[in-house]
Design a protein around this motif. Structure first.
Motif, PDB file in Angstrom:
ATOM      1  N   MET A  22       7.871   4.470  13.768  1.00  0.00           N
ATOM      2  CA  MET A  22       7.856   4.930  12.615  1.00  0.00           C
ATOM      3  C   MET A  22       7.826   3.912  11.481  1.00  0.00           C
ATOM      4  N   PHE A  23       8.935   2.894  11.775  1.00  0.00           N
ATOM      5  CA  PHE A  23       9.356   1.874  10.964  1.00  0.00           C
ATOM      6  C   PHE A  23       8.113   0.870  10.983  1.00  0.00           C
TER       7      PHE A  23
ATOM      8  N   LYS B 253       2.069   1.081   5.880  1.00  0.00           N
ATOM      9  CA  LYS B 253       1.727   1.792   4.578  1.00  0.00           C
ATOM     10  C   LYS B 253       2.153   1.094   3.425  1.00  0.00           C
ATOM     11  N   ALA B 254       3.283   0.656   3.540  1.00  0.00           N
ATOM     12  CA  ALA B 254       3.896  -0.095   2.121  1.00  0.00           C
ATOM     13  C   ALA B 254       3.188  -1.069   1.814  1.00  0.00           C
TER      14      ALA B 254
ATOM     15  N   GLU C  40       0.021  -1.759   2.406  1.00  0.00           N
ATOM     16  CA  GLU C  40      -1.389  -1.268   2.143  1.00  0.00           C
ATOM     17  C   GLU C  40      -1.173  -0.815   0.664  1.00  0.00           C
ATOM     18  N   ASN C  41      -0.089   0.114   0.449  1.00  0.00           N
ATOM     19  CA  ASN C  41       0.143   0.647  -0.912  1.00  0.00           C
ATOM     20  C   ASN C  41       0.312  -0.406  -2.157  1.00  0.00           C
ATOM     21  N   LYS C  42       1.437  -1.519  -1.580  1.00  0.00           N
ATOM     22  CA  LYS C  42       1.469  -2.277  -2.541  1.00  0.00           C
ATOM     23  C   LYS C  42       0.100  -3.031  -2.858  1.00  0.00           C
ATOM     24  N   ARG C  43      -0.777  -3.473  -1.969  1.00  0.00           N
ATOM     25  CA  ARG C  43      -1.962  -3.892  -2.203  1.00  0.00           C
ATOM     26  C   ARG C  43      -2.804  -3.097  -3.071  1.00  0.00           C
ATOM     27  N   LYS C  44      -2.882  -1.972  -2.925  1.00  0.00           N
ATOM     28  CA  LYS C  44      -3.661  -0.802  -3.846  1.00  0.00           C
ATOM     29  C   LYS C  44      -3.024  -0.867  -4.989  1.00  0.00           C
ATOM     30  N   ALA C  45      -1.771  -0.960  -5.321  1.00  0.00           N
ATOM     31  CA  ALA C  45      -1.255  -0.926  -6.595  1.00  0.00           C
ATOM     32  C   ALA C  45      -1.656  -2.067  -7.545  1.00  0.00           C
TER      33      ALA C  45
END
Length: 358
Positions: free
Chosen positions: A114-115, A121-122, A124-129
């Protein structure tokens, strides 16, 4: 041998007796408190025989997998096996590997997974942001460049409203022009038709006169037809009057025929009597020489006198019969005429025709 039963490892024919020949059976049986499990191989066919709580079940391996009933019975993993050439369990491993294996043993490896997933995921989300922030900056610059569009849209709305009003006024104006042209056309038509209306009144009066003339003419034709039919009826009556007069005499003729039949009967009886008398007279004449008695002679004379009188009556009756035959022929002709008259009467009645005007 335990791994060969529980995990089907190693595959192939490496598990075999030194004394087996090709095609001989190889088998291993493991016994537990719950029961036993027997695995045997003949050529390339592998069969499991499971005996648990007195129930025997025969199972076949599917390709390289072990039947689920066998896996559930033993519930083994790689930590349950230790070979003589393997390193000491957990003693020769690094602390990280020890912690990893302990987590796997107690079911905590899901936390590491999970970690790991959360970190990816974090990232990937940072890159998308970062990408979205760059896009928002570009869009804000473009919005600033297009700030005049609001004023332009307001002006376009005002222009559109004015155009709508102009088009509506133009439509009403075109309708009014059409109405005015129609009114002028109607006035011209009324002026042209005023003369026709005067003529139409005169035409109506003439039409009434013509209709009256036609009705009188049709009545005149009907009257002339009635007169013609009346004349025809008078001619027919004049032709049929002799027949009607004959019809009165037919009844008398029928009565005469009946009387004639009675007289024919009497005449036949008299004829038979005359024949008898003639025969008797011949006998008397032939035997006259032998008759001496005057009384008998007188009787014969009286018979002869009666014969003569009867003969005269016979001649009269014969004449009457001839006249009756003529009357019968006349009666037949009268009957035919009466049949024609009756047919004519029925035809007139069935077709509901007047005998005068047909």
């Amino acid at each position: 041998q335990i791994k060969w039963v529980t995990d089907n490892r190693p595959m192939g024919d490496s598990i075999s007796s030194w004394w087996n020949s090709k095609g001989d059976e190889t088998s291993v049986c493991l016994t537990l408190p719950e029961g036993s499990c027997l695995k045997k191989r003949v050529d390339n066919k592998v069969v499991y025989v499971l005996d648990v709580n007195g129930t025997t079940t025969s199972l076949e391996a599917v390709k390289t997998d072990v039947p689920t009933e066998i896996s559930d019975l033993f519930n083994f993993s790689e930590f349950n096996y230790q070979g003589q050439h393997d390193k000491h369990f957990l003693l020769s491993e690094s602390p990280g590997e020890v912690a990893k294996k302990l987590n796997e043993l107690v079911g905590l490896e899901i936390i590491d997974v999970m970690f790991k997933n959360l970190a990816s995921k974090a990232l990937e989300n940072k890159r998308k942001a970062e990408e979205e922030s760059k896009k928002s900056e570009v869009l804000s610059l473009e919005i600033d460049k297009l700030g005049y569009i609001d004023k332009v849209s307001e002006e376009l709305q005002n222009i559109k409203f004015s155009m709508d009003n102009f088009n509506a006024s133009k439509g009403r104006l075109s309708k009014l022009s059409i109405i005015i042209s129609n009114c002028e056309f109607a006035k011209n038509k009324i002026q042209e038709c005023s003369k026709i209306l005067l003529l139409e009144r005169q035409y109506k009066s003439l039409k009434d006169i013509v209709q009256t003339y036609k009705s009188l003419q049709s009545k005149l034709l009907n009257i002339t037809g009635i007169l013609v039919r009346a004349q025809d009826s008078q001619q027919i009556i004049a032709k049929e009057t002799p027949l009607l007069s004959i019809e009165g005499g037919v009844k008398n003729l029928l009565e005469s025929i009946d009387r004639k039949k009675i007289k024919d009967g009497r005449q036949k009886h008299l004829h038979n009597l005359i024949i008898g008398v003639t025969e008797t007279q011949g006998k008397i004449e032939s035997e006259n020489e032998w008759l001496q008695v005057s009384k008998k002679h007188q009787e014969i004379q009286s018979l002869i006198v009666g014969y003569q009188s009867q003969k005269e009556s016979y001649l009269k009756l014969k004449k009457l019969v001839v006249s009756c035959k003529l009357a019968a022929n006349t009666f037949l002709e009268v009957g035919k005429v009466n049949e024609l008259v009756e047919k004519k009467r029925k035809f007139l009645v069935e077709n509901k025709m007047c005998p005068l005007c047909k």
